[in-house]
Design a protein around this motif. Structure first.
Motif, short mmCIF file in Angstrom:
data_model
loop_
_atom_site.label_atom_id
_atom_site.label_comp_id
_atom_site.label_asym_id
_atom_site.label_seq_id
_atom_site.Cartn_x
_atom_site.Cartn_y
_atom_site.Cartn_z
N HIS A 31 49.59 56.65 -25.80
CA HIS A 31 48.99 55.96 -24.65
C HIS A 31 50.07 56.54 -23.44
O HIS A 31 51.14 56.44 -23.64
CB HIS A 31 48.75 54.70 -24.30
CG HIS A 31 48.11 54.19 -25.76
ND1 HIS A 31 47.09 54.66 -26.05
CD2 HIS A 31 48.43 53.04 -26.53
CE1 HIS A 31 46.63 53.79 -27.09
NE2 HIS A 31 47.40 52.92 -27.34
N ASN A 49 46.34 56.77 -19.26
CA ASN A 49 45.42 57.58 -19.93
C ASN A 49 45.72 57.10 -21.34
O ASN A 49 46.76 57.20 -22.14
CB ASN A 49 45.76 59.02 -19.79
CG ASN A 49 45.03 59.94 -20.63
OD1 ASN A 49 45.25 60.59 -21.50
ND2 ASN A 49 43.63 59.98 -20.09
N THR A 50 44.66 56.68 -22.00
CA THR A 50 44.84 56.14 -23.60
C THR A 50 44.90 57.44 -24.43
O THR A 50 44.82 58.67 -24.16
CB THR A 50 43.65 55.52 -24.11
OG1 THR A 50 42.46 56.42 -23.88
CG2 THR A 50 43.38 54.19 -23.10
N THR A 52 43.58 58.83 -26.72
CA THR A 52 42.40 59.69 -27.05
C THR A 52 42.42 60.91 -25.86
O THR A 52 41.57 61.76 -26.00
CB THR A 52 41.20 58.89 -27.31
OG1 THR A 52 40.68 58.48 -25.83
CG2 THR A 52 41.35 57.91 -28.41
N LEU A 54 40.49 60.12 -23.41
CA LEU A 54 38.99 60.03 -23.13
C LEU A 54 38.77 58.52 -22.02
O LEU A 54 37.83 58.57 -21.26
CB LEU A 54 38.04 59.68 -24.23
CG LEU A 54 37.94 60.79 -25.28
CD1 LEU A 54 37.19 60.23 -26.40
CD2 LEU A 54 37.51 61.98 -24.70
N THR A 55 39.77 57.85 -22.13
CA THR A 55 39.56 56.56 -21.34
C THR A 55 40.92 56.52 -20.11
O THR A 55 41.96 56.78 -20.67
CB THR A 55 39.87 55.16 -22.07
OG1 THR A 55 38.60 55.20 -22.97
CG2 THR A 55 39.45 54.08 -21.26
N THR A 56 40.68 56.37 -18.92
CA THR A 56 41.74 56.17 -18.05
C THR A 56 41.49 54.87 -17.14
O THR A 56 40.29 54.30 -16.77
CB THR A 56 41.84 57.24 -16.88
OG1 THR A 56 40.60 57.46 -16.14
CG2 THR A 56 42.15 58.58 -17.63
N TYR A 57 42.50 54.35 -16.76
CA TYR A 57 42.57 52.96 -15.83
C TYR A 57 43.47 53.24 -14.64
O TYR A 57 44.30 54.11 -14.81
CB TYR A 57 43.05 51.82 -16.57
CG TYR A 57 42.29 51.56 -17.95
CD1 TYR A 57 42.75 52.13 -19.30
CD2 TYR A 57 41.02 50.81 -17.61
CE1 TYR A 57 41.95 51.59 -20.24
CE2 TYR A 57 40.36 50.37 -18.84
CZ TYR A 57 40.99 50.85 -20.11
OH TYR A 57 40.35 50.40 -21.41
N LYS A 63 42.78 54.00 -6.79
CA LYS A 63 41.58 54.28 -7.36
C LYS A 63 40.92 55.54 -6.31
O LYS A 63 40.68 55.09 -4.91
CB LYS A 63 40.65 53.29 -7.78
CG LYS A 63 39.62 53.78 -8.68
CD LYS A 63 38.68 52.30 -9.15
CE LYS A 63 39.75 51.40 -9.94
NZ LYS A 63 38.95 50.47 -10.40
N SER A 69 46.16 62.85 -15.85
CA SER A 69 45.78 63.90 -16.95
C SER A 69 46.66 64.21 -17.72
O SER A 69 47.86 63.67 -17.52
CB SER A 69 44.86 64.97 -16.04
OG SER A 69 46.15 65.66 -15.48
N GLY A 104 40.88 46.79 -22.90
CA GLY A 104 40.91 46.70 -21.52
C GLY A 104 42.17 46.97 -20.79
O GLY A 104 43.35 47.22 -21.40
N ARG A 105 41.82 47.00 -19.51
CA ARG A 105 42.92 47.34 -18.51
C ARG A 105 44.06 46.49 -18.63
O ARG A 105 45.11 47.15 -18.58
CB ARG A 105 42.22 47.62 -16.98
CG ARG A 105 43.22 48.14 -16.22
CD ARG A 105 42.57 48.20 -14.77
NE ARG A 105 42.75 47.14 -13.99
CZ ARG A 105 42.51 47.06 -12.78
NH1 ARG A 105 42.32 48.27 -11.93
NH2 ARG A 105 42.90 45.96 -12.05
#
Length: 127
Positions: A31, A49-50, A52, A54-57, A63, A69, A104-105
């Motif tokens: 991560h 960015n996790t 994978t 696929l998931t970003t927080y 925001k 990336s 979760g975040r």
């Protein structure tokens, strides 16, 4: 080992892209996060960015303006920062976590879950 770069002195509304290069073959399993610390303030989470990809927080304050990336082939994570504000002024750190994630975040934004830290790159936004 993480090496962050790309900081600098910019004006309000400008853009910057931070880069963080990692060493080692396990980068794609980590991560990756960006954190920042303004003078006199505690370190805070900016974007994660996790592993994978696929998931970003994102922190609410960035925001819609910042984008995290990663390019696993280059062992690099990026933070594109647009519409910079004076309150974005801080030293920015990249960090990596190999821990099995929680949910979760809040887990991903907990700096205690990150064992590997870069040296920081300074961003100054002048108004």
């Amino acid at each position: 080992q993480l090496q962050a770069c790309g900081g600098g002195l910019v004006q309000t509304g400008d853009s910057l892209r931070l880069s963080c290069a990692g060493a080692g073959r396990t980068f794609s399993t980590l991560h990756m996060g960006w954190f920042r610390q303004a003078p006199g303030k505690e370190r805070e989470s900016v974007a994660v960015n996790t592993w994978t990809g696929l998931t970003t927080y994102y922190a609410d304050s960035v925001k819609g303006r910042f984008t995290i990336s990663r390019d696993n082939a280059k062992n690099t994570v990026y933070l594109q920062m647009n519409s910079l504000k004076s309150e974005d002024t801080a030293v920015y750190y990249c960090a990596a976590s190999g821990r099995a994630p929680g949910f979760g975040r809040s887990w991903f934004f907990d700096i205690n879950n990150y064992a590997y830290w870069g040296q920081g790159t300074e961003v100054t936004v002048s108004s």
